[in-house]
Motif scaffolding. Structure first.
Motif, PDB file in Angstrom:
ATOM      1  N   THR A 177       0.810  12.459  12.187  1.00 58.85           N
ATOM      2  CA  THR A 177       0.921  13.754  11.521  1.00 58.85           C
ATOM      3  C   THR A 177       0.576  13.617  10.046  1.00 58.85           C
ATOM      4  O   THR A 177      -0.174  14.434   9.484  1.00 58.85           O
ATOM      5  CB  THR A 177       2.345  14.310  11.699  1.00 58.85           C
ATOM      6  N   PHE A 178       1.126  12.597   9.395  1.00 59.87           N
ATOM      7  CA  PHE A 178       0.769  12.325   8.007  1.00 59.87           C
ATOM      8  C   PHE A 178      -0.725  12.026   7.885  1.00 59.87           C
ATOM      9  O   PHE A 178      -1.405  12.507   6.965  1.00 59.87           O
ATOM     10  CB  PHE A 178       1.584  11.144   7.474  1.00 59.87           C
ATOM     11  N   ALA A 179      -1.246  11.230   8.831  1.00 65.62           N
ATOM     12  CA  ALA A 179      -2.647  10.818   8.774  1.00 65.62           C
ATOM     13  C   ALA A 179      -3.589  12.013   8.870  1.00 65.62           C
ATOM     14  O   ALA A 179      -4.647  12.042   8.220  1.00 65.62           O
ATOM     15  CB  ALA A 179      -2.947   9.810   9.882  1.00 65.62           C
ATOM     16  N   GLN A 180      -3.249  13.017   9.680  1.00 68.71           N
ATOM     17  CA  GLN A 180      -4.075  14.223   9.777  1.00 68.71           C
ATOM     18  C   GLN A 180      -4.197  14.910   8.420  1.00 68.71           C
ATOM     19  O   GLN A 180      -5.287  15.313   8.004  1.00 68.71           O
ATOM     20  CB  GLN A 180      -3.492  15.192  10.795  1.00 68.71           C
ATOM     21  N   ASP A 181      -3.063  15.041   7.732  1.00 69.38           N
ATOM     22  CA  ASP A 181      -3.073  15.707   6.429  1.00 69.38           C
ATOM     23  C   ASP A 181      -3.801  14.869   5.382  1.00 69.38           C
ATOM     24  O   ASP A 181      -4.545  15.405   4.558  1.00 69.38           O
ATOM     25  CB  ASP A 181      -1.634  15.995   5.979  1.00 69.38           C
ATOM     26  N   ALA A 210      -0.768   2.806 -11.598  1.00 70.77           N
ATOM     27  CA  ALA A 210      -0.008   1.688 -11.035  1.00 70.77           C
ATOM     28  C   ALA A 210      -0.499   1.282  -9.651  1.00 70.77           C
ATOM     29  O   ALA A 210       0.048   0.348  -9.057  1.00 70.77           O
ATOM     30  CB  ALA A 210       1.468   2.054 -10.965  1.00 70.77           C
ATOM     31  N   GLY A 211      -1.514   1.982  -9.119  1.00 71.08           N
ATOM     32  CA  GLY A 211      -2.063   1.610  -7.823  1.00 71.08           C
ATOM     33  C   GLY A 211      -1.608   2.450  -6.659  1.00 71.08           C
ATOM     34  O   GLY A 211      -1.958   2.166  -5.510  1.00 71.08           O
ATOM     35  N   VAL A 212      -0.822   3.492  -6.915  1.00 68.64           N
ATOM     36  CA  VAL A 212      -0.395   4.396  -5.847  1.00 68.64           C
ATOM     37  C   VAL A 212      -1.556   5.332  -5.511  1.00 68.64           C
ATOM     38  O   VAL A 212      -2.177   5.923  -6.405  1.00 68.64           O
ATOM     39  CB  VAL A 212       0.833   5.221  -6.266  1.00 68.64           C
ATOM     40  N   GLN A 213      -1.863   5.469  -4.240  1.00 66.97           N
ATOM     41  CA  GLN A 213      -2.881   6.418  -3.789  1.00 66.97           C
ATOM     42  C   GLN A 213      -2.210   7.777  -3.618  1.00 66.97           C
ATOM     43  O   GLN A 213      -1.443   7.968  -2.676  1.00 66.97           O
ATOM     44  CB  GLN A 213      -3.512   5.941  -2.482  1.00 66.97           C
ATOM     45  N   VAL A 214      -2.485   8.699  -4.511  1.00 69.94           N
ATOM     46  CA  VAL A 214      -1.785   9.977  -4.529  1.00 69.94           C
ATOM     47  C   VAL A 214      -2.791  11.114  -4.502  1.00 69.94           C
ATOM     48  O   VAL A 214      -3.791  11.095  -5.218  1.00 69.94           O
ATOM     49  CB  VAL A 214      -0.854  10.078  -5.763  1.00 69.94           C
ATOM     50  N   LYS A 215      -2.533  12.101  -3.646  1.00 69.12           N
ATOM     51  CA  LYS A 215      -3.410  13.250  -3.482  1.00 69.12           C
ATOM     52  C   LYS A 215      -2.582  14.529  -3.357  1.00 69.12           C
ATOM     53  O   LYS A 215      -1.441  14.510  -2.898  1.00 69.12           O
ATOM     54  CB  LYS A 215      -4.281  13.100  -2.227  1.00 69.12           C
ATOM     55  N   ALA A 216      -3.219  15.639  -3.740  1.00 66.52           N
ATOM     56  CA  ALA A 216      -2.618  16.962  -3.559  1.00 66.52           C
ATOM     57  C   ALA A 216      -3.241  17.626  -2.344  1.00 66.52           C
ATOM     58  O   ALA A 216      -4.474  17.666  -2.224  1.00 66.52           O
ATOM     59  CB  ALA A 216      -2.839  17.824  -4.797  1.00 66.52           C
ATOM     60  N   PHE A 217      -2.420  18.131  -1.444  1.00 65.35           N
ATOM     61  CA  PHE A 217      -2.910  18.881  -0.290  1.00 65.35           C
ATOM     62  C   PHE A 217      -3.283  20.278  -0.764  1.00 65.35           C
ATOM     63  O   PHE A 217      -2.468  20.994  -1.351  1.00 65.35           O
ATOM     64  CB  PHE A 217      -1.840  18.962   0.791  1.00 65.35           C
ATOM     65  N   SER A 218      -4.520  20.693  -0.498  1.00 65.62           N
ATOM     66  CA  SER A 218      -4.958  22.020  -0.914  1.00 65.62           C
ATOM     67  C   SER A 218      -6.036  22.505   0.032  1.00 65.62           C
ATOM     68  O   SER A 218      -6.553  21.751   0.857  1.00 65.62           O
ATOM     69  CB  SER A 218      -5.507  21.983  -2.349  1.00 65.62           C
ATOM     70  N   ASN A 219      -6.361  23.778  -0.076  1.00 67.41           N
ATOM     71  CA  ASN A 219      -7.458  24.345   0.694  1.00 67.41           C
ATOM     72  C   ASN A 219      -8.776  23.961   0.048  1.00 67.41           C
ATOM     73  O   ASN A 219      -8.826  23.384  -1.034  1.00 67.41           O
ATOM     74  CB  ASN A 219      -7.310  25.864   0.753  1.00 67.41           C
ATOM     75  N   GLU A 266       0.851  -1.187   0.000  1.00 69.75           N
ATOM     76  CA  GLU A 266       0.000   0.000   0.000  1.00 69.75           C
ATOM     77  C   GLU A 266       0.892   1.244   0.000  1.00 69.75           C
ATOM     78  O   GLU A 266       1.730   1.410   0.884  1.00 69.75           O
ATOM     79  CB  GLU A 266      -0.893   0.026   1.231  1.00 69.75           C
ATOM     80  N   VAL A 267       0.698   2.118  -0.985  1.00 60.14           N
ATOM     81  CA  VAL A 267       1.536   3.303  -1.124  1.00 60.14           C
ATOM     82  C   VAL A 267       0.641   4.539  -1.115  1.00 60.14           C
ATOM     83  O   VAL A 267      -0.297   4.646  -1.915  1.00 60.14           O
ATOM     84  CB  VAL A 267       2.374   3.264  -2.415  1.00 60.14           C
ATOM     85  N   PHE A 268       0.937   5.467  -0.197  1.00 62.90           N
ATOM     86  CA  PHE A 268       0.202   6.728  -0.071  1.00 62.90           C
ATOM     87  C   PHE A 268       1.175   7.869  -0.332  1.00 62.90           C
ATOM     88  O   PHE A 268       2.216   7.968   0.338  1.00 62.90           O
ATOM     89  CB  PHE A 268      -0.391   6.878   1.323  1.00 62.90           C
ATOM     90  N   LEU A 269       0.849   8.746  -1.275  1.00 64.75           N
ATOM     91  CA  LEU A 269       1.702   9.886  -1.610  1.00 64.75           C
ATOM     92  C   LEU A 269       0.887  11.165  -1.515  1.00 64.75           C
ATOM     93  O   LEU A 269      -0.175  11.291  -2.130  1.00 64.75           O
ATOM     94  CB  LEU A 269       2.275   9.738  -3.019  1.00 64.75           C
ATOM     95  N   LEU A 270       1.393  12.139  -0.751  1.00 62.21           N
ATOM     96  CA  LEU A 270       0.742  13.434  -0.571  1.00 62.21           C
ATOM     97  C   LEU A 270       1.738  14.532  -0.912  1.00 62.21           C
ATOM     98  O   LEU A 270       2.859  14.540  -0.406  1.00 62.21           O
ATOM     99  CB  LEU A 270       0.270  13.578   0.883  1.00 62.21           C
ATOM    100  N   TYR A 271       1.332  15.453  -1.787  1.00 61.94           N
ATOM    101  CA  TYR A 271       2.187  16.583  -2.141  1.00 61.94           C
ATOM    102  C   TYR A 271       1.365  17.861  -2.044  1.00 61.94           C
ATOM    103  O   TYR A 271       0.140  17.837  -2.117  1.00 61.94           O
ATOM    104  CB  TYR A 271       2.775  16.419  -3.543  1.00 61.94           C
ATOM    105  N   ASP A 272       2.052  18.990  -1.858  1.00 61.97           N
ATOM    106  CA  ASP A 272       1.346  20.256  -1.723  1.00 61.97           C
ATOM    107  C   ASP A 272       1.018  20.830  -3.102  1.00 61.97           C
ATOM    108  O   ASP A 272       1.876  20.879  -3.994  1.00 61.97           O
ATOM    109  CB  ASP A 272       2.177  21.261  -0.939  1.00 61.97           C
ATOM    110  N   ALA A 273      -0.216  21.279  -3.280  1.00 63.73           N
ATOM    111  CA  ALA A 273      -0.670  21.747  -4.588  1.00 63.73           C
ATOM    112  C   ALA A 273       0.058  23.010  -5.034  1.00 63.73           C
ATOM    113  O   ALA A 273       0.297  23.190  -6.231  1.00 63.73           O
ATOM    114  CB  ALA A 273      -2.181  21.992  -4.555  1.00 63.73           C
TER     115      ALA A 273
END
Length: 479
Positions: free
Chosen positions: A273-277, A199-208, A175-182
């Motif tokens: 901390t990661f989980a909150q975001d 490829a199955g990576v769960q990836v999201k952009a952190f934004s308002n 399980e791969v989780f990737l978070l980056y700032d928008a």
């Protein structure tokens, strides 16, 4: 002079009314009296110039963001508590251990509301090659879960190396989780993200939150850098993902930065901390893992996660408490030196107590306005007995604090208002004499490659440059 068309008259009235309303909003919401007064005057008398910058930079609380973020954190905490995923951490006992080991930092546990836990192992990673070698190795060895978060990810050789490594693990069933700032990763192409998702990576952009005005809002950025693999090894520090962080891009090369590798129960807080975001973006929890037990011994660690939704100004108070606790030495490295009044006063008082106060700054600018403001604050600090050094070989980006002979903090927070009040940051504090000695030796090498500012440097600055620095200082609340 011909009369203006009626639509322009209406536009002028609309802008003026909007400026007055924004000024009222600034008075109510801006935290400092100086900032509220500056915005209010500009919005009332120069709305055509100041209204758009206020929408972009000045709105401290907008659309209930802070309230919504706090509610999301509380909801996430309840879900994490239901999992009972770290029942073996006795937070009260851990806090007592930390207090007993370092009574100087009496307020830190209450300030951060995170436990200080024993049995951790922390390794110093100096510069990009050592950092990314360790991170990629850990990810390639992942068996269950990989959590990755960066402020900036570039689609360049090192960014594609991260992409390929995450894809390989996802295709292997991890399980791969990737978070980056928008905003930080605004140049990241959609194709980069889509390849990961395919490829199955769960990836999201952190934004308002979405909305017309919020499209222009650049506050509340997520500046954290976190990697945790299988709940067994984690990383935090100053590096983002890009070739410049390996020192391959002039004119800032060679790039000077610091990361750490962490093993132990402190990874519980780092994962939370990661989980909150992640929860803020998805309203779902990522998979959280920790071993059932750890070997005795090791060092005390405390993860200090800060952000604009905190009940207190946690990041600024963290630095104030660290500075006030110093009895012999407080060394701080930061690329941006724009302290608020409380931090500046704490530094001055420490110098007056006879503490060895040193600030290490870059000698090359990556942002010219920030650099100009930082230089003015640095010159004033020298007048107050604080030793200021400017790193010569290349750009200095590390965020490191050394207190006396036993306490360190390494992470993402800069010594500026953006880190204090506008960004989400994370620092990892350690209480261990051996590790503090390693950090001290690293910083002594950095100081040996730096030039110290003197009072004469202030005299030699030309008037037009000082005027430019004073103008840059006006923007310090949003730099």
């Amino acid at each position: 002079m011909p009369a203006l068309p009626i639509d322009l008259h209406l536009l002028a009235i609309l802008v003026e009314v909007s400026g007055v309303l924004a000024a009222i909003h600034a008075v109510i919401t801006v935290r400092t009296a100086q900032g509220a007064m500056a915005w209010a005057i500009a919005l009332v008398f120069m709305p055509f110039i100041s209204l758009l910058p206020y929408l972009v930079f000045g709105r401290r609380r907008f659309d209930g963001y802070v309230k919504a973020r706090r509610q999301a954190n509380e909801e996430m905490a309840r879900l994490a508590a239901e999992l009972n995923w770290r029942p073996w951490i006795a937070e009260a006992l851990a806090a007592q251990q930390c207090s007993a080991a370092n009574r100087k930092l009496k307020a830190m546990t209450a300030l951060t509301r995170t436990p200080c836990v024993a049995s951790n192992k922390v390794k110093l990673l100096v510069d990009g090659t050592e950092t990314f070698t360790a991170i990629f190795k850990a990810i390639r060895e992942a068996r269950q879960v990989v959590l990755v978060q960066f402020f900036i990810i570039h689609d360049d050789p090192i960014g594609r190396a991260l992409q390929n490594t995450l894809i390989e693990r996802a295709q292997a069933g991890v399980e791969v989780f990737l978070l980056y700032d928008a905003i930080g990763s605004h140049a990241l192409p959609r194709s980069y993200v889509m390849k990961l998702r395919a490829a199955g990576v769960q990836v999201k952009a952190f934004s308002n939150r979405r909305g017309l005005i919020n499209r222009f809002q650049v506050n509340f950025r997520n500046h954290r850098k976190i990697v945790v693999v299988d709940g067994e090894v984690g990383f935090a520090g100053g590096h983002n993902v890009g070739e410049e962080y390996l020192g391959h891009k002039p004119p800032l090369a060679p790039w000077r930065d610091t990361h750490i590798e962490v093993r132990g129960p402190a990874l519980a807080t780092l994962q939370e901390t990661f989980a909150q975001d992640w929860f803020w973006v998805t309203r779902k929890l990522p998979t959280l893992l920790l071993p059932e037990s750890y070997e005795d011994g090791g060092m005390l660690c405390q993860v200090v996660a800060t952000g604009p939704a905190d009940d207190r100004e946690t990041c600024s108070l963290f630095f104030v408490e660290a500075i006030h606790s110093a009895q012999h030495r407080i060394w701080i490295t930061t690329p941006y030196f724009i302290p608020d009044e409380a931090v500046a006063a704490a530094l001055q008082l420490a110098a007056l107590r006879g503490v060895d106060v040193r600030i290490l700054l870059p000698s090359r600018p990556d942002h010219k306005v920030v650099y100009a403001a930082s230089y003015l604050y640095a010159l004033r600090a020298v007048e107050n007995g604080i030793r200021i050094f400017r790193y010569q070989p290349g750009f200095m980006h590390q965020k490191v604090v050394l207190i006396d002979e036993d306490v360190t903090a390494i992470g993402s927070a800069n010594l500026d208002n953006r880190s204090f009040r506008l960004n989400f940051e994370v620092m990892v504090m350690t209480v261990d004499m051996q590790f503090a000695w390693e950090v001290r030796k690293m910083l002594e090498v950095d100081f040996s490659r730096s030039l110290e500012l003197t009072p004469e440097d202030n005299v030699n600055v030309r008037r037009w440059r000082k005027a430019g620095m004073r103008i840059a200082r006006l923007f310090s609340p949003v730099l």
